[in-house]
Motif scaffolding. Structure first.
Motif, mmCIF file in Angstrom:
data_model
loop_
_atom_site.group_PDB
_atom_site.id
_atom_site.type_symbol
_atom_site.label_atom_id
_atom_site.label_comp_id
_atom_site.label_asym_id
_atom_site.label_seq_id
_atom_site.Cartn_x
_atom_site.Cartn_y
_atom_site.Cartn_z
ATOM 1 N N THR A 55 0.858 -1.172 0.000
ATOM 2 C CA THR A 55 0.000 0.000 0.000
ATOM 3 C C THR A 55 0.898 1.228 0.000
ATOM 4 O OG1 THR A 55 -1.586 -1.237 1.299
ATOM 5 C CG2 THR A 55 -1.904 1.124 1.188
ATOM 6 N N ILE A 56 0.590 2.166 -0.893
ATOM 7 C CA ILE A 56 1.406 3.369 -0.998
ATOM 8 C C ILE A 56 0.612 4.564 -0.489
ATOM 9 C CG2 ILE A 56 2.509 4.931 -2.635
ATOM 10 C CD1 ILE A 56 2.946 2.346 -4.402
ATOM 11 N N LYS A 57 -0.673 4.559 -0.851
ATOM 12 C CA LYS A 57 -1.538 5.678 -0.492
ATOM 13 C C LYS A 57 -2.554 5.239 0.539
ATOM 14 C CE LYS A 57 -2.301 9.039 -1.866
ATOM 15 N NZ LYS A 57 -1.867 10.297 -1.206
ATOM 16 N N LEU A 58 -2.942 6.184 1.384
ATOM 17 C CA LEU A 58 -4.075 5.902 2.249
ATOM 18 C C LEU A 58 -5.320 5.819 1.373
ATOM 19 C CD1 LEU A 58 -6.012 8.683 2.632
ATOM 20 C CD2 LEU A 58 -3.893 9.441 3.671
ATOM 21 N N ASN A 59 -6.345 5.135 1.836
ATOM 22 C CA ASN A 59 -7.590 5.000 1.100
ATOM 23 C C ASN A 59 -8.741 4.974 2.068
ATOM 24 O OD1 ASN A 59 -7.476 4.572 -1.887
ATOM 25 N ND2 ASN A 59 -5.830 3.208 -1.246
ATOM 26 N N ASP A 79 -7.438 2.596 5.095
ATOM 27 C CA ASP A 79 -6.321 1.658 5.003
ATOM 28 C C ASP A 79 -5.064 2.505 4.808
ATOM 29 O OD1 ASP A 79 -4.787 -0.604 4.721
ATOM 30 O OD2 ASP A 79 -5.319 -0.936 2.622
ATOM 31 N N THR A 80 -3.965 2.116 5.423
ATOM 32 C CA THR A 80 -2.748 2.943 5.362
ATOM 33 C C THR A 80 -1.546 2.112 4.937
ATOM 34 O OG1 THR A 80 -2.209 2.446 7.661
ATOM 35 C CG2 THR A 80 -3.545 4.405 7.266
ATOM 36 N N PRO A 81 -0.493 2.769 4.428
ATOM 37 C CA PRO A 81 0.714 2.032 4.061
ATOM 38 C C PRO A 81 1.510 1.612 5.302
ATOM 39 C CG PRO A 81 0.679 4.258 3.106
ATOM 40 C CD PRO A 81 -0.383 4.206 4.126
ATOM 41 N N GLY A 82 2.354 0.597 5.141
ATOM 42 C CA GLY A 82 3.150 0.120 6.265
ATOM 43 C C GLY A 82 4.618 0.502 6.185
ATOM 44 N N HIS A 83 5.099 0.836 4.980
ATOM 45 C CA HIS A 83 6.530 1.106 4.818
ATOM 46 C C HIS A 83 6.933 2.428 5.457
ATOM 47 C CE1 HIS A 83 10.368 1.932 2.881
ATOM 48 N NE2 HIS A 83 10.435 0.633 2.629
ATOM 49 N N VAL A 84 8.122 2.447 6.032
ATOM 50 C CA VAL A 84 8.590 3.604 6.778
ATOM 51 C C VAL A 84 8.582 4.895 5.946
ATOM 52 C CG1 VAL A 84 11.007 3.017 6.331
ATOM 53 C CG2 VAL A 84 10.464 4.465 8.262
ATOM 54 N N ASP A 85 8.788 4.794 4.635
ATOM 55 C CA ASP A 85 8.758 5.982 3.776
ATOM 56 C C ASP A 85 7.394 6.671 3.796
ATOM 57 O OD1 ASP A 85 11.286 5.375 2.982
ATOM 58 O OD2 ASP A 85 10.861 5.393 0.833
ATOM 59 N N PHE A 86 6.352 5.912 4.104
ATOM 60 C CA PHE A 86 5.011 6.478 3.971
ATOM 61 C C PHE A 86 4.339 6.759 5.311
ATOM 62 C CE2 PHE A 86 5.632 3.737 0.148
ATOM 63 C CZ PHE A 86 5.934 4.788 -0.702
ATOM 64 N N THR A 87 5.135 6.866 6.352
ATOM 65 C CA THR A 87 4.600 7.160 7.681
ATOM 66 C C THR A 87 3.730 8.412 7.658
ATOM 67 O OG1 THR A 87 6.553 6.188 8.624
ATOM 68 C CG2 THR A 87 5.252 7.540 10.080
ATOM 69 N N TYR A 88 4.109 9.340 6.784
ATOM 70 C CA TYR A 88 3.371 10.580 6.664
ATOM 71 C C TYR A 88 1.916 10.335 6.277
ATOM 72 C CZ TYR A 88 2.575 15.443 5.294
ATOM 73 O OH TYR A 88 2.109 16.714 5.186
ATOM 74 N N GLU A 89 1.703 9.386 5.380
ATOM 75 C CA GLU A 89 0.337 9.035 4.991
ATOM 76 C C GLU A 89 -0.430 8.514 6.204
ATOM 77 O OE1 GLU A 89 -1.220 8.747 1.643
ATOM 78 O OE2 GLU A 89 0.386 10.096 1.073
ATOM 79 N N ASP A 323 0.401 13.789 -3.374
ATOM 80 C CA ASP A 323 1.542 13.314 -2.611
ATOM 81 C C ASP A 323 2.219 14.524 -1.980
ATOM 82 O OD1 ASP A 323 3.939 12.285 -1.680
ATOM 83 O OD2 ASP A 323 4.035 10.796 -3.269
ATOM 84 N N ALA A 324 1.672 14.897 -0.829
ATOM 85 C CA ALA A 324 2.077 16.159 -0.220
ATOM 86 C C ALA A 324 3.556 16.187 0.143
ATOM 87 C CB ALA A 324 1.241 16.412 1.020
ATOM 88 N N ALA A 325 4.188 15.029 0.223
ATOM 89 C CA ALA A 325 5.572 15.001 0.670
ATOM 90 C C ALA A 325 6.563 15.226 -0.465
ATOM 91 C CB ALA A 325 5.864 13.666 1.346
ATOM 92 N N LEU A 326 6.062 15.263 -1.687
ATOM 93 C CA LEU A 326 6.939 15.448 -2.836
ATOM 94 C C LEU A 326 7.327 16.913 -2.996
ATOM 95 C CD1 LEU A 326 8.184 14.553 -5.628
ATOM 96 C CD2 LEU A 326 5.914 14.940 -6.580
#
Ligand code: GTP
Length: 598
Positions: A55-59, A79-89, A323-326
């Motif tokens: 999962t990359i994006k929240l939904n 639903d939220t992503p699990g990878h550390v890069d996407f903690t912001y989501e 993708d607000a973090a970009l």
């Protein structure tokens, strides 16, 4: 009454513990999607998510649940992503909820991001419902995991619901628990509108679609809204919820999670974290919003075709909305022409952005090797932030280079503490502490340069601990380091996009590895190409790519035009993501060679 029957919750977990699969079962059990429409990881709507199984994006979806008390409840599930890069989501999703379902794999137990998610949920004062998932697995150890939940997280382990998202077992029980334990949203229906934008997406027909959590008041079509940060005003064209398809509603009220469209074409007006209010009856104070995210790594993005520069800018603008973090700003490279310097939260994030640009916007791109931002103190006392290695000042102008350091928390079984510490030392880590979480697990805390983490730390960590270690990290400041810039010369021309920064101690070795890698990656051409690595004027490594003259198609019998055409076509496709640098054709992979350390 509607508020009393609403439950807003996120599903959070360490990567791969089964969030998306659990969400699938919940959608199925509540008849939100019919059996016929059901497909795996339904909420992972991007192809990219399905292919990679992440999962990359929240939904966010709305569903209706008929509880044992006979009442029907409205659930908004994110639903939220699990990878550390996407903690912001994840943190954005949580701010829209009253509860968090914390999924823990029954075989893996509590891992680094399980804990990180708990802290995020606690920051937002959410009710946390622990779930022990995958109990169908022969290796499941629910009792052990219960104990971990008590000892490591500090929640009552006996409260945890045991589920199998695969078979559906226990999911009913979880739904009842959500009704009973997640608080109903409070919020004043009569107050002026206050809605939090937690996500947004650009739709060619509808304009910007805002995902919102209504905190106070109501909103409906025809209302005039104001985006508080930019001050821009619009007339609402539609409100609704995702279920999971967009479903138009007459009104959204305090406590609802849904979407707003207002023919917003100007992307600059909308920012995730901003508050939407009613333009005629505005609230005076916006919601707290989100903390700004600072990118961890930067890389150059260049269109392979220079004429596509403006298309790339437009694509980045649209993607940024979702993708607000970009982050990005224009950049020029002697070797690559006009492009953008982009900031990312990590390498997976960078990879995802590149793929989304290629798929969703049809771009053909060259990405340069990612770099962290260095704080360079010059001899004249000034400080310069350098996120592009080729912009590193001359050695004579530098007093000191400071590099970003992270606080890395590595959760690992006792038996593997040795290899973990060895790895951290090798990656220039400085030991902080070690905490015993229970009698089998430790949290090892190190301060490690971010650049070492982004290279191959995670892979090495996994392989050194047979997959048992998990990692979480956060930026922790800067420290001085003995760093040098290494330039790469192709055919005696310096290629700015291939320059990189290395610790002096590893410079020789890195240079050797990279020149060798480049030799393998850059296709032979009809002249010999010397590859050199240099620090300043001093060459520290060199090799050659031998000349190659034959046309591959020349050997094919001319009587077989079909095969010849196929081969030419294959060659042409192979040319994608290649860039002529001076006289040398350089493929994308060459720019990433710097990431390989052995
Ligand atoms: P990310 O969103 O990428 O963080 O992953 P996730 O937590 O959403 O995990 P996902 O639902 O994608 O599941 C990961 C893997 O575990 C998939 O291969 C699932 O099929 C599998 N899985 C999920 N739940 C169960 C379960 O209850 N039992 C078994 N045996 N496998 C499961």
């Amino acid at each position: 009454d509607r508020q009393q029957h609403t439950r807003n919750f996120s599903i959070v977990a360490h990567i791969d513990h089964g969030k998306s699969t659990l969400a699938d079962r919940i959608l199925e059990l509540t008849d939100t999607v019919s059996k016929r429409e059901m497909k795996n990881q339904l909420l992972d709507s991007m192809d990219l998510e399905r292919e990679r199984g992440i999962t990359i994006k929240l939904n966010a979806v709305e569903l209706h649940y008929q509880a044992k008390d006979g009442e029907t409840y409205i659930f908004h599930l994110i639903d939220t992503p699990g990878h550390v890069d996407f903690t912001y989501e994840v943190s954005r999703s949580l701010a829209a909820c009253e509860g968090a379902v914390l999924v823990v794999d029954a075989a893996q137990g509590v891992e680094a991001q399980t804990l990180a998610n708990v802290y995020l949920a606690l920051d937002d004062d959410l009710e946390i419902l622990p779930v022990i998932n995958k109990i169908d697995l022969p290796s499941a150890q629910p009792e052990v995991v219960k104990q971990e939940i008590e000892d490591v997280i500090g929640l009552d382990g006996d409260d945890a619901v045991c589920t199998s998202a695969k078979t559906g077992m226990g999911v009913d029980e979880l739904l009842e628990k959500i009704v009973q334990e997640v608080p109903a949203p409070s919020g004043d229906l009569e107050a002026p509108l206050k809605a939090l934008i937690f996500d947004s997406i650009y739709d060619d027909y509808r304009g910007v679609v805002l995902s919102v959590r209504v905190v106070d008041g109501t909103v409906k079509a025809g209302d005039r809204i104001k985006l508080m940060n930019s001050g821009a005003e619009y007339e609402v064209t539609e409100v609704g919820v995702n279920s999971p398809k967009p479903l138009k509603r007459d009104i959204l009220i305090a406590g609802d999670v849904g979407y707003i469209t207002a023919s917003i074409k100007d992307i600059q007006d909308t920012r995730v974290g901003d508050t939407v209010t009613n333009a005629d009856h505005p609230t005076d104070k916006p919601l707290a919003g989100y903390r700004e995210m600072n990118p961890m790594v930067y890389a150059g993005l260049y269109p392979t075709d220079n004429a596509k520069y403006n298309d790339l800018r437009e694509a980045l603008e649209k993607l940024q909305l979702n993708d607000a973090a970009l982050e990005f700003e224009p950049e020029t490279s002697q070797a690559l022409g006009f492009g953008f310097r982009c900031g990312f939260l990590g390498l997976l994030h960078m990879d995802v952005i590149q793929e989304r640009l290629e798929r969703e916007f049809n771009m053909d791109l060259i990405t340069t090797a990612p770099s962290v931002t260095y704080d360079v103190e010059l001899t004249n006392g000034e400080h310069k932030q350098v996120s592009n290695p080729s912009e590193m000042p001359e050695v004579s102008a530098i007093r000191e280079i400071n590099e970003p350091v992270v606080k890395a928390t590595i959760m690992v079984p006792n038996d593997y503490v040795g290899p973990v510490m060895e790895l951290c030392q090798r990656k220039r880590g400085v030991f902080d502490t070690m905490e015993y979480l229970d009698d089998s697990r430790v949290n090892v805390i190190y301060h490690i340069p971010l650049s070492e983490i982004i290279f191959d730390f995670f892979d090495k960590l996994k392989s050194g601990t047979r997959g048992y270690a998990s990692l979480d990290y956060e930026l922790d400041g800067y420290r001085p380091s003995d760093l040098v810039k290494i330039d790469i010369l192709l055919n005696s021309d310096k290629v700015d996009a291939l320059s990189f920064i290395s610790h002096r101690q590893f410079a020789q070795e890195r240079a050797r590895v990279i020149t060798r890698k480049l030799k393998d990656i850059i296709p032979r051409q009809n002249f010999e190409i010397p590859i050199q690595a240099a620090i300043g004027a001093k060459i520290i490594s060199r090799t050659n790519i031998k000349a190659y003259r034959k046309d591959v198609t020349a050997r094919i019998h001319t009587g077989d035009p079909d095969r010849r055409a196929k081969l030419l076509d294959k060659q042409k496709r192979g040319k994608k993501r290649m860039k002529a640098v001076g006289t040398v054709e350089v493929p994308q992979a060459a720019f990433m060679a710097v990431l390989k350390t052995d």
